[in-house]
Write a protein that holds these residues in place. Structure first.
Motif, PDB file in Angstrom:
ATOM      1  N   THR A 174      15.271  24.264 -83.000  1.00 23.99           N
ATOM      2  CA  THR A 174      14.751  23.448 -81.906  1.00 23.99           C
ATOM      3  C   THR A 174      14.877  24.233 -80.603  1.00 23.99           C
ATOM      4  OG1 THR A 174      16.909  22.378 -81.591  1.00 23.99           O
ATOM      5  CG2 THR A 174      15.300  21.233 -82.967  1.00 23.99           C
ATOM      6  N   TYR A 175      13.836  24.151 -79.798  1.00 15.74           N
ATOM      7  CA  TYR A 175      13.825  24.787 -78.474  1.00 15.74           C
ATOM      8  C   TYR A 175      13.921  23.665 -77.452  1.00 15.74           C
ATOM      9  CZ  TYR A 175      12.147  27.415 -74.403  1.00 15.74           C
ATOM     10  OH  TYR A 175      12.022  27.977 -73.169  1.00 15.74           O
ATOM     11  N   GLU A 176      15.040  23.625 -76.727  1.00 15.21           N
ATOM     12  CA  GLU A 176      15.339  22.500 -75.845  1.00 15.21           C
ATOM     13  C   GLU A 176      15.644  22.980 -74.425  1.00 15.21           C
ATOM     14  OE1 GLU A 176      18.416  20.063 -77.583  1.00 15.21           O
ATOM     15  OE2 GLU A 176      17.782  20.574 -79.629  1.00 15.21           O
ATOM     16  N   ALA A 177      15.747  22.021 -73.506  1.00 14.82           N
ATOM     17  CA  ALA A 177      16.187  22.301 -72.136  1.00 14.82           C
ATOM     18  C   ALA A 177      17.206  21.227 -71.772  1.00 14.82           C
ATOM     19  CB  ALA A 177      15.013  22.287 -71.168  1.00 14.82           C
ATOM     20  N   LEU A 178      18.463  21.639 -71.584  1.00 19.64           N
ATOM     21  CA  LEU A 178      19.561  20.694 -71.380  1.00 19.64           C
ATOM     22  C   LEU A 178      20.316  21.029 -70.101  1.00 19.64           C
ATOM     23  CD1 LEU A 178      21.034  20.724 -75.007  1.00 19.64           C
ATOM     24  CD2 LEU A 178      19.523  18.992 -74.019  1.00 19.64           C
ATOM     25  N   PRO A 179      21.037  20.045 -69.540  1.00 18.59           N
ATOM     26  CA  PRO A 179      21.923  20.338 -68.401  1.00 18.59           C
ATOM     27  C   PRO A 179      22.943  21.399 -68.819  1.00 18.59           C
ATOM     28  CG  PRO A 179      21.658  17.966 -68.659  1.00 18.59           C
ATOM     29  CD  PRO A 179      21.019  18.597 -69.860  1.00 18.59           C
ATOM     30  N   PRO A 180      23.268  22.335 -67.948  1.00 21.12           N
ATOM     31  CA  PRO A 180      24.142  23.463 -68.338  1.00 21.12           C
ATOM     32  C   PRO A 180      25.502  23.042 -68.863  1.00 21.12           C
ATOM     33  CG  PRO A 180      23.716  23.411 -65.949  1.00 21.12           C
ATOM     34  CD  PRO A 180      22.760  22.475 -66.573  1.00 21.12           C
ATOM     35  N   ALA A 181      26.035  21.926 -68.393  1.00 22.29           N
ATOM     36  CA  ALA A 181      27.358  21.490 -68.848  1.00 22.29           C
ATOM     37  C   ALA A 181      27.349  21.070 -70.316  1.00 22.29           C
ATOM     38  CB  ALA A 181      27.858  20.333 -67.978  1.00 22.29           C
ATOM     39  N   GLU A 182      26.154  20.770 -70.858  1.00 23.98           N
ATOM     40  CA  GLU A 182      26.058  20.319 -72.248  1.00 23.98           C
ATOM     41  C   GLU A 182      25.864  21.470 -73.236  1.00 23.98           C
ATOM     42  OE1 GLU A 182      23.195  17.223 -72.761  1.00 23.98           O
ATOM     43  OE2 GLU A 182      23.786  16.174 -70.928  1.00 23.98           O
ATOM     44  N   ILE A 183      25.681  22.670 -72.715  1.00 19.84           N
ATOM     45  CA  ILE A 183      25.471  23.838 -73.574  1.00 19.84           C
ATOM     46  C   ILE A 183      26.781  24.613 -73.680  1.00 19.84           C
ATOM     47  CG2 ILE A 183      24.138  25.959 -73.918  1.00 19.84           C
ATOM     48  CD1 ILE A 183      21.974  24.709 -72.087  1.00 19.84           C
ATOM     49  N   ASN A 184      27.295  24.773 -74.893  1.00 19.12           N
ATOM     50  CA  ASN A 184      28.605  25.385 -75.094  1.00 19.12           C
ATOM     51  C   ASN A 184      28.543  26.317 -76.307  1.00 19.12           C
ATOM     52  OD1 ASN A 184      31.286  25.963 -74.840  1.00 19.12           O
ATOM     53  ND2 ASN A 184      32.033  23.974 -75.555  1.00 19.12           N
ATOM     54  N   PHE A 185      28.806  27.607 -76.103  1.00 17.16           N
ATOM     55  CA  PHE A 185      28.693  28.554 -77.223  1.00 17.16           C
ATOM     56  C   PHE A 185      29.417  29.855 -76.880  1.00 17.16           C
ATOM     57  CE2 PHE A 185      25.482  29.874 -74.324  1.00 17.16           C
ATOM     58  CZ  PHE A 185      25.151  31.191 -74.598  1.00 17.16           C
ATOM     59  N   VAL A 186      29.547  30.712 -77.910  1.00 15.92           N
ATOM     60  CA  VAL A 186      30.129  32.046 -77.727  1.00 15.92           C
ATOM     61  C   VAL A 186      28.980  33.030 -77.507  1.00 15.92           C
ATOM     62  CG1 VAL A 186      31.536  33.875 -78.730  1.00 15.92           C
ATOM     63  CG2 VAL A 186      32.049  31.476 -79.248  1.00 15.92           C
TER      64      VAL A 186
END
Length: 592
Positions: A174-186
């Motif tokens: 899926t290609y999405e656009a989310l608020p930055p605080a909701e994106i969490n990864f290494v």
């Protein structure tokens, strides 16, 4: 033009032949590229570290720096360069690229969410199956991404490329656009998780990645690609996830390109897959990916179809200036990776149906085909001849006429910079800020912030820098100014202006007025009474750059086309000019 650095030994291995430096230089010239420099790995490293040259017998592998055309994206890597030269030399046939014939059920899918339209609305993808990497191939793969990012991708603003080990992730994506605080990864090359907003702060000290942060950092949503298990694959256009990083052991590569320009995204994807499908288990075959948008429309990428272009033989030979037989033209196009089949129209005109492969995105018009024929034929083989005389544009003719007239009046022509500072068109001219000026984005110096909306700053600056020159100083300039124009497709318009300046102790209103009369006389225009539209007249003006009561507007056929008068003392002081000056500027195009 871009310069590609390739190892001499590996290039010759790919070409299947060895050359002396002079022989390879000659081959490059015949193909339309240039061997710019011959160096070594250690010499490049010393230059990057600003160390003194200390040539030794063992300086590492010889590196060829080859300059290629900016629109030949297929030549930005060793693979494309070697393939093009082998075809040009007649060693290899033109390859046929194809999309793997797989069922819809087994095809990878990417679902695009509505929110992506706020930041990067497009994504195109493909898969390279059964790739065999070694260290040199892997480095070339990464280098091509970097060169594309710097070139057609415009430093990732238009397109950002992500490459991933497909065996570590699982579709559908899926290609999405989310608020930055909701994106969490290494992120790639890191070991701990970051939220996207934290990542922006972290990379502000990174010399490579900080250049791209401005693309999304002020957006309320960031683009992100997830696999079916909600593993972050990529945070375009900044960084990929560490989970899907490719390595020398990678066998299946998932390539995604997110973009604001769909056409360029397709070119970039096609370049990546065509250049490196040569290392796939099934040579020159690429696995497609289905992309579905929020409106339900679906597209399958990559599009490796060949498109045909009809080009008359007479058009090709007419441009080149050499009469060539049909078979010769077809063979020359073959050397440039363009298949050509002869056809004859109803009016008996010989034409070629030229098949343009996905690697040649630079071929857009029949003139591009003619250019390739000229390159393959050899520019040095084309006989020299004088071109037919071309009639100059009326504006150019008129400009030359006025240049001659003003020069005969004792004025010297000057050429000044078309860029200037904001204060030179406002406070230094005793004016308010000019809202009609075109502003340069991210200007590197305060001296060049805007495109000049007037010739006045340039002439005053010239006199200020030459104030010790014997007086009087009489100079003029004929050149373009640029103004904002919402009705124009590029948002701005060029206007040809004429300006003249007289600097000296005796400078006065009547001197510059006399030059106005001479210019209008050369144009065949008579001085008339105010209100008469048959010629020109002058009326009082209120320009702050001029002295009150010693200035006038030029009215031609009812329109104000220019101003002249004595320059205000405040303006002269700003430009460090100790002597009085009279100045004239008018819009030449209005006289036509």
């Amino acid at each position: 033009m871009p310069t590609v650095s390739v190892g001499k030994d590996r290039l010759f291995e790919a070409l299947g032949s060895t050359y002396t430096d002079d022989e390879f230089d000659e081959l490059c010239f015949k193909f339309g590229i240039e061997l710019d420099d011959i160096t070594t790995e250690k010499a490049i490293q010393r230059k990057e570290k600003h160390l003194e040259e200390e040539g030794t017998d063992d300086d590492g592998e010889t590196i060829y720096k080859i300059e290629v055309p900016a629109n030949r994206y297929d030549l930005l890597c060793l693979e494309g360069l070697a393939q093009a030269l082998r075809i040009f030399s007649g060693i290899d046939p033109i390859p046929t690229y194809k999309v793997a014939d797989i069922g819809k059920d087994s095809m990878l899918e990417v679902y695009v969410k509505t929110e992506t339209s706020k930041i990067r609305p497009y994504v195109v993808c493909a898969v390279l199956r059964g790739v065999t990497f070694d260290e040199a191939k892997y480095n070339s793969f990464i280098d091509l991404q970097d060169r594309l990012h710097q070139n057609i991708c415009r430093r990732r603003t238009l397109v950002a490329i992500g490459t991933h080990d497909l065996d570590t992730i699982e579709g559908p994506f899926t290609y999405e656009a989310l608020p930055p605080a909701e994106i969490n990864f290494v992120p790639l090359k890191q070991t701990k998780k970051f939220k996207a907003d934290e990542l922006m702060e972290f990379y502000k000290s990174d010399l490579k990645l900080k250049k791209f942060l401005h693309i999304i950092e002020n957006s309320p949503v960031y683009p992100v690609i997830y696999d079916c298990k909600r593993t972050v694959v990529s945070l375009p256009p900044i960084i990929n996830g560490a989970h899907s990083a490719i390595s020398l052991k990678t066998k299946n590569v998932f390539i995604e390109c997110t973009a604001t320009d769909l056409t360029k995204a397709n070119i970039v994807l096609n370049t990546m897959v065509t250049m490196f499908s040569v290392y796939c288990e099934r040579k020159f075959e690429v696995e497609p990916v289905k992309v579905t948008y929020p409106d339900g429309k679906s597209f399958v990428y990559p599009d490796l179809s060949i498109y045909d272009m009809n080009v008359p033989l007479s058009y090709i030979t007419g441009i080149i200036g050499v009469q060539l037989p049909e078979d010769k033209v077809a063979s020359l196009l073959q050397k440039m990776q363009l298949r050509a089949e002869k056809s004859v129209s109803e009016d008996k005109e010989v034409k070629f149906v030229v098949s343009v492969p996905p690697t040649r995105s630079d071929v857009l018009h029949p003139c591009d085909v003619a250019e390739d024929v000229a390159i393959a034929y050899g520019y040095n083989e084309i006989p020299k001849r004088k071109p037919a005389s071309l009639k100059p544009l009326p504006l150019s003719q008129f400009s030359d006429l006025l240049r001659t007239e003003i020069a005969m009046a004792g004025y010297t022509e000057v050429l000044t910079f078309i860029l200037c500072s904001k204060k030179e068109i406002s406070s230094m001219l005793n004016r308010e800020e000019d809202n009609s000026a075109v502003i340069i984005a991210d200007s590197r110096t305060s001296e060049f912030e805007v495109v000049r909306p007037s010739l006045m700053p340039g002439l005053l600056r010239t006199v200020g820098h030459n104030k010790d020159h014997p007086k009087p100083i009489k100079i003029f300039e004929v050149g373009d100014i640029v103004l904002l124009d919402g009705t124009n497709d590029v948002g701005a318009v060029n206007r040809r202006h004429l300006a003249a300046l007289y600097c000296g102790a005796t400078s006065g209103f009547e001197l510059i007025h006399g030059l106005v009369d001479k210019i209008m006389e050369a144009n065949g225009t008579n001085f008339v009474s105010p209100g008469d539209s048959a010629g020109y007249y002058i009326e009082r003006s209120e320009e702050p750059a001029f002295l009150q009561g010693r200035q006038a507007s030029i009215i031609y056929r009812g329109n104000r086309i220019g101003t002249f008068g004595i320059v205000h003392p405040k303006v002269l002081k700003e430009f460090d000019i100790p002597d009085p000056c009279s100045f004239l500027e008018l819009d030449m195009e209005s006289l036509l």
